[in-house]
Enzyme design. Sequence first.
Site, short mmCIF file in Angstrom:
data_model
loop_
_atom_site.label_atom_id
_atom_site.label_comp_id
_atom_site.label_asym_id
_atom_site.label_seq_id
_atom_site.Cartn_x
_atom_site.Cartn_y
_atom_site.Cartn_z
CG HIS A 21 -2.00 -1.02 1.19
ND1 HIS A 21 -3.27 -0.75 0.73
CD2 HIS A 21 -1.99 -2.33 1.54
CE1 HIS A 21 -4.02 -1.85 0.82
NE2 HIS A 21 -3.26 -2.82 1.31
CD GLU A 206 -5.95 -7.86 6.23
OE1 GLU A 206 -4.98 -7.32 6.78
OE2 GLU A 206 -6.70 -7.24 5.42
CG ASP A 294 -0.76 -5.37 4.22
OD1 ASP A 294 -1.32 -4.78 3.27
OD2 ASP A 294 -1.37 -5.73 5.25
#
EC number: 3.5.4.4
Length: 365
Positions: A21, A206, A294
């Site tokens: 991200h 998740e 991530d």
Amino acid sequence: MDERPTFAQIRRAPKVLLHDHLDGGLRPSTVVELAAEHGYGGLPTTDVDDLARWFTEGAARRDLVLYLDTFEHTVGVLQERDAIVRVAAECAQDLADDGVVYAEVRMAPELCLERGLTLDEAIEAMLEGFRLGTADGRIEIGLLVTAMRHAANSKEVAEAALRHRDEGVVGFDIAGSESGHPPTRHLDAFRLVAEDNFHITIHAGEAFGLPSIWEAVQICGAERLGHGVRIVDDITVTDDGVRLGRLASFVRDRRVPLEMCPTSNVNTGVCDTIAEHPIGLLRRLRYRVTVNTDNRLMSGTSMSEEMAKLVEAFGYGWDDLEWLTLNAMKSAFWPFDRRLRIINERIKPGYAALRASGLGVSLTG
């Protein structure tokens, strides 16, 4: 006994990153500088080292919703075009410095509109930053345009992604808290993307279970699963062996790529340690597993860190790390000919050179 790859050696290996991200990977110094430059006064501290610790300590609270709270401040400094360009360029440079040769970085442009930018202007700023950051040829980057699953404008975001698909946008994603926000709420957006022959990845499995994964794959057309770690809920391990449920079998049989993020999952409470992360089981069962960062800032990690932790936890060697890397490159949304070029010109020669130089050999094959 053959030595395991060391962290220094792993940094030299060519790596591929599919789940990162943009607003989760800022340099702490950049957050402080942009806050001062653009008048953002919400930071908990302006000391760079203290701020870095604040992000990692705040994110490691074993709860996805609390983990997401830390993004208030990174998003807070991403409201001007020049700030977005800078952060995207630095992202590319930081990944290249870590040996990443291809990355797909995702961001929700709707989070960057508080000071007058449009969706298109935010996307254009990200793409410009990536162009600047990749100019030296060390890394190639595609942008995944993300919609927020708790919002109601995913179709508009998908339309914006499609408008820039020939400029560096490689796919569409939804992110945010899964609980109470199933992917089927955004079916219009996914159908629009699919009808235009474009790519879809969905955060699913998740912090929420199998229904989220099922909807993402079977209803919404996900080609990849962001995290997908809860697929293990459909796998039973006994002394007599392993039994896959129908969804787990389907995901494996169809080679649906799993964008796994071990450190982040420990941070959000999926498991207590890397050694307990389902990536170990799923790799043994030969799912299409990939390893990812991530949010590099919040989780205090990098691709090299993630790989080194897997080496430590599971005894992985060069064959395992190359297998994970090839899985990721094969699963990328980059055009097929470009994927082949990176595999044949960078990944395979890179790992071959590491083996030939005597820096390490696989322990597990």
